[in-house]
Motif scaffolding. Structure first.
Motif, PDB file in Angstrom:
ATOM      1  N   ARG A  73      35.687  45.359  40.831  1.00 36.30           N
ATOM      2  CA  ARG A  73      36.465  46.399  40.133  1.00 36.30           C
ATOM      3  C   ARG A  73      36.094  46.447  38.643  1.00 36.30           C
ATOM      4  O   ARG A  73      35.923  47.516  38.067  1.00 36.30           O
ATOM      5  CB  ARG A  73      37.958  46.138  40.300  1.00 36.30           C
ATOM      6  CG  ARG A  73      38.529  46.644  41.620  1.00 36.30           C
ATOM      7  CD  ARG A  73      40.051  46.712  41.553  1.00 36.30           C
ATOM      8  NE  ARG A  73      40.640  45.382  41.407  1.00 36.30           N
ATOM      9  CZ  ARG A  73      41.030  44.616  42.436  1.00 36.30           C
ATOM     10  NH1 ARG A  73      40.880  45.062  43.669  1.00 36.30           N
ATOM     11  NH2 ARG A  73      41.558  43.437  42.230  1.00 36.30           N
ATOM     12  N   THR A 116      36.736  38.201  48.708  1.00 36.23           N
ATOM     13  CA  THR A 116      37.942  37.490  48.278  1.00 36.23           C
ATOM     14  C   THR A 116      38.584  38.277  47.141  1.00 36.23           C
ATOM     15  O   THR A 116      37.966  39.190  46.569  1.00 36.23           O
ATOM     16  CB  THR A 116      37.582  36.084  47.780  1.00 36.23           C
ATOM     17  OG1 THR A 116      36.761  36.230  46.609  1.00 36.23           O
ATOM     18  CG2 THR A 116      36.835  35.304  48.847  1.00 36.23           C
ATOM     19  N   GLU A 117      39.784  37.907  46.827  1.00 35.24           N
ATOM     20  CA  GLU A 117      40.457  38.593  45.718  1.00 35.24           C
ATOM     21  C   GLU A 117      39.662  38.438  44.431  1.00 35.24           C
ATOM     22  O   GLU A 117      39.532  39.373  43.633  1.00 35.24           O
ATOM     23  CB  GLU A 117      41.872  38.012  45.557  1.00 35.24           C
ATOM     24  CG  GLU A 117      42.702  38.699  44.488  1.00 35.24           C
ATOM     25  CD  GLU A 117      42.938  40.166  44.787  1.00 35.24           C
ATOM     26  OE1 GLU A 117      43.012  40.962  43.828  1.00 35.24           O
ATOM     27  OE2 GLU A 117      42.997  40.535  45.987  1.00 35.24           O
ATOM     28  N   ASN A 118      39.131  37.249  44.256  1.00 33.02           N
ATOM     29  CA  ASN A 118      38.310  36.978  43.077  1.00 33.02           C
ATOM     30  C   ASN A 118      37.106  37.922  43.028  1.00 33.02           C
ATOM     31  O   ASN A 118      36.785  38.508  41.987  1.00 33.02           O
ATOM     32  CB  ASN A 118      37.849  35.514  43.145  1.00 33.02           C
ATOM     33  CG  ASN A 118      37.227  35.069  41.832  1.00 33.02           C
ATOM     34  OD1 ASN A 118      36.889  35.909  41.010  1.00 33.02           O
ATOM     35  ND2 ASN A 118      37.078  33.767  41.666  1.00 33.02           N
ATOM     36  N   GLN A 119      36.436  38.068  44.135  1.00 28.35           N
ATOM     37  CA  GLN A 119      35.250  38.941  44.180  1.00 28.35           C
ATOM     38  C   GLN A 119      35.631  40.399  43.999  1.00 28.35           C
ATOM     39  O   GLN A 119      34.918  41.169  43.365  1.00 28.35           O
ATOM     40  CB  GLN A 119      34.523  38.728  45.522  1.00 28.35           C
ATOM     41  CG  GLN A 119      33.877  37.350  45.632  1.00 28.35           C
ATOM     42  CD  GLN A 119      33.525  36.979  47.063  1.00 28.35           C
ATOM     43  OE1 GLN A 119      34.072  37.569  48.012  1.00 28.35           O
ATOM     44  NE2 GLN A 119      32.652  36.000  47.232  1.00 28.35           N
ATOM     45  N   GLN A 120      36.759  40.782  44.560  1.00 31.60           N
ATOM     46  CA  GLN A 120      37.197  42.166  44.382  1.00 31.60           C
ATOM     47  C   GLN A 120      37.497  42.466  42.919  1.00 31.60           C
ATOM     48  O   GLN A 120      37.204  43.560  42.425  1.00 31.60           O
ATOM     49  CB  GLN A 120      38.437  42.430  45.243  1.00 31.60           C
ATOM     50  CG  GLN A 120      38.144  42.461  46.731  1.00 31.60           C
ATOM     51  CD  GLN A 120      39.396  42.725  47.549  1.00 31.60           C
ATOM     52  OE1 GLN A 120      40.340  43.355  47.080  1.00 31.60           O
ATOM     53  NE2 GLN A 120      39.424  42.224  48.768  1.00 31.60           N
ATOM     54  N   GLU A 121      38.052  41.490  42.229  1.00 31.22           N
ATOM     55  CA  GLU A 121      38.313  41.681  40.796  1.00 31.22           C
ATOM     56  C   GLU A 121      37.011  41.907  40.043  1.00 31.22           C
ATOM     57  O   GLU A 121      36.916  42.781  39.176  1.00 31.22           O
ATOM     58  CB  GLU A 121      39.027  40.449  40.222  1.00 31.22           C
ATOM     59  CG  GLU A 121      40.491  40.346  40.573  1.00 31.22           C
ATOM     60  CD  GLU A 121      41.109  39.086  39.972  1.00 31.22           C
ATOM     61  OE1 GLU A 121      40.374  38.338  39.291  1.00 31.22           O
ATOM     62  OE2 GLU A 121      42.300  38.868  40.187  1.00 31.22           O
ATOM     63  N   TRP A 145      43.429  40.185  33.374  1.00 31.64           N
ATOM     64  CA  TRP A 145      44.189  40.097  34.622  1.00 31.64           C
ATOM     65  C   TRP A 145      44.267  38.699  35.195  1.00 31.64           C
ATOM     66  O   TRP A 145      44.910  38.467  36.200  1.00 31.64           O
ATOM     67  CB  TRP A 145      43.560  41.015  35.678  1.00 31.64           C
ATOM     68  CG  TRP A 145      43.537  42.431  35.230  1.00 31.64           C
ATOM     69  CD1 TRP A 145      42.462  43.141  34.818  1.00 31.64           C
ATOM     70  CD2 TRP A 145      44.655  43.285  35.099  1.00 31.64           C
ATOM     71  NE1 TRP A 145      42.823  44.390  34.441  1.00 31.64           N
ATOM     72  CE2 TRP A 145      44.186  44.520  34.607  1.00 31.64           C
ATOM     73  CE3 TRP A 145      46.037  43.145  35.334  1.00 31.64           C
ATOM     74  CZ2 TRP A 145      45.018  45.590  34.352  1.00 31.64           C
ATOM     75  CZ3 TRP A 145      46.855  44.231  35.085  1.00 31.64           C
ATOM     76  CH2 TRP A 145      46.358  45.417  34.599  1.00 31.64           C
ATOM     77  N   SER A 146      43.528  37.775  34.567  1.00 32.87           N
ATOM     78  CA  SER A 146      43.542  36.427  35.131  1.00 32.87           C
ATOM     79  C   SER A 146      44.719  35.615  34.577  1.00 32.87           C
ATOM     80  O   SER A 146      45.334  35.997  33.611  1.00 32.87           O
ATOM     81  CB  SER A 146      42.229  35.730  34.809  1.00 32.87           C
ATOM     82  OG  SER A 146      42.084  35.627  33.404  1.00 32.87           O
TER      83      SER A 146
END
Lengths: 174, 211
Positions: free
Chosen positions: A118, A110-115, A173-174
């Motif tokens: 990273r 998910t986008e959350n996990q990718q963040e 970034w959040s």
């Protein structure tokens, strides 16, 4: 495949043990290294090289958890010591074709996990390694310290700083 | 209810771990690569064979480089006695080529006009003498046995050549002094070849300016 190797005499027991270790542990090691370096092809090169170095360094081999730690340490040391930069040149030198797999993995994040991934990869190597060992190998502070050859306090410091760094990065970034 | 940022990050890391767990699988090619590498390493006896071949090659080269009985001994490493003897002989030869009138007088620090021709003859002459294996007192013996006995007024100026070997650059007219210090400083006892070379012109003779 093993039966094909070594002709009628068969492969040495050491090789059999190592291949068995590969079958039981390569996926976990690859997963950790992928999280660590962010690229599957590089992670596979690291796994490959780690197994080869274990084979080269230890003529006597007995299957056991000790070798998992040794493989992990070898692979992470390779990753931290610039092996990644040598990988491209290595591939050109190798007679084998480059890995047939795509650098992509089957993981759907998910986008959350990718963040989070990273942010993790932006950390200094030692902090990143401590976090990966903690979360992906389920090692405690003492075990991480043993594996890295550093003090428990150093491990705690690396973890604390790594988590704080990730938190700052994610908060930005959040 | 929300926890601390670190708690939240801990949760997100565990979530990421769950997401990756079992999803990153080695490609089939990786196992083949590992097995292939193990095969090469296991079956390789070529390093030993290569090492043996290299050893044989080195032995052959060394044997072929050994001077034969008809060759000069100059490239061999010698003992101190042999070195001193050879050095003495060479110095005697040098001095013997000087006609009596060309030899400077004892204590004469500057060559006279008659000596210049002799010095020119010895310019760029190179004498290679095998160095000794052990010669802590070489310079002293050299001074006493070789040169001093034949020409008390000669001094060797010692320097190092491009290979770090002591090199006698020139014979000077000053009394023979400090030879032991000079040679010991340059580690003569460690050298293989001592090159004696009359390469430089002697100190220029100041022409008479008297009208």
């Amino acid at each position: 495949m093993s039966a094909d190797r070594g002709g009628s005499s068969g492969p040495p027991p050491f090789d059999e043990e190592l291949i068995e270790l590969y079958r039981t542990y390569a996926a976990d090691l690859l997963e950790m290294l992928w999280v660590f370096v962010g690229d599957k092809a590089t992670a596979e090169d690291l796994v490959h090289e780690a197994f080869i170095r274990v084979h080269r360094a230890h003529p006597a081999f007995e299957h056991g958890d000790r070798w998992r730690a040794y493989l992990r340490t070898t692979a992470f040391n390779l990753a931290r010591s610039g092996f990644r930069r040598q990988v491209v040149a290595l591939r050109y030198r190798q007679s084998q074709a480059p890995p047939a797999s795509s650098p992509e993995v089957d993981v759907v994040l998910t986008e959350n996990q990718q963040e989070v991934a990273r942010a993790l990869r932006k950390l200094p190597a030692r902090q990143r390694q401590c976090i990966v060992l903690r979360y992906w190998s389920d090692l405690g502070d003492h075990e991480v310290a043993d594996e890295l050859g550093i003090s428990v306090n150093s491990v705690k410091t690396h973890l604390r700083r790594g988590m704080a760094g990730m938190e700052r990065d994610l908060g930005r970034w959040s | 209810m929300t926890g601390t940022p670190i708690d939240d990050l801990d949760r997100r890391l565990r979530d990421l771990r769950l997401a990756t767990s079992g999803k990153v699988r080695p490609s089939p090619a990786l196992l083949a690569r590992v097995e292939s590498s193990l095969d090469r390493r296991t079956s390789r006896h070529w390093p030993q064979a290569l090492a043996v071949a290299a050893l044989i090659l080195v032995v052959v080269v060394v044997v072929r480089l050994q001077p034969g009985p008809e060759e000069t001994v100059a490239t061999r490493r010698t003992t101190r006695e042999a070195f001193v003897s050879a050095m003495s002989a060479s110095c005697r030869d040098l001095v013997s080529e000087w006609v009596p009138g060309e030899l400077p007088a004892v204590g004469q620090n500057r060559p006279g006009p008659d000596h210049r021709a002799a010095l020119e003859r010895f310019r760029d002459r190179v004498i290679s003498i095998p160095g000794p294996e052990d010669a802590p007192d070489l310079a002293e013996k050299l001074q006493r046995d070789a040169i001093a006995a034949h020409s008390a007024s000669l001094t060797l100026a010692v320097s190092l050549d491009a290979h770090g070997r002591p090199q006698v650059l020139r014979l000077m007219w000053q009394p023979l002094l400090r030879m032991s210090t000079a040679l010991a400083a340059y580690g003569v006892e460690e050298c293989r070849d001592l090159t004696v070379r009359l390469a430089d012109k002697p100190s220029p003779v100041r022409p008479s300016t008297a009208p």
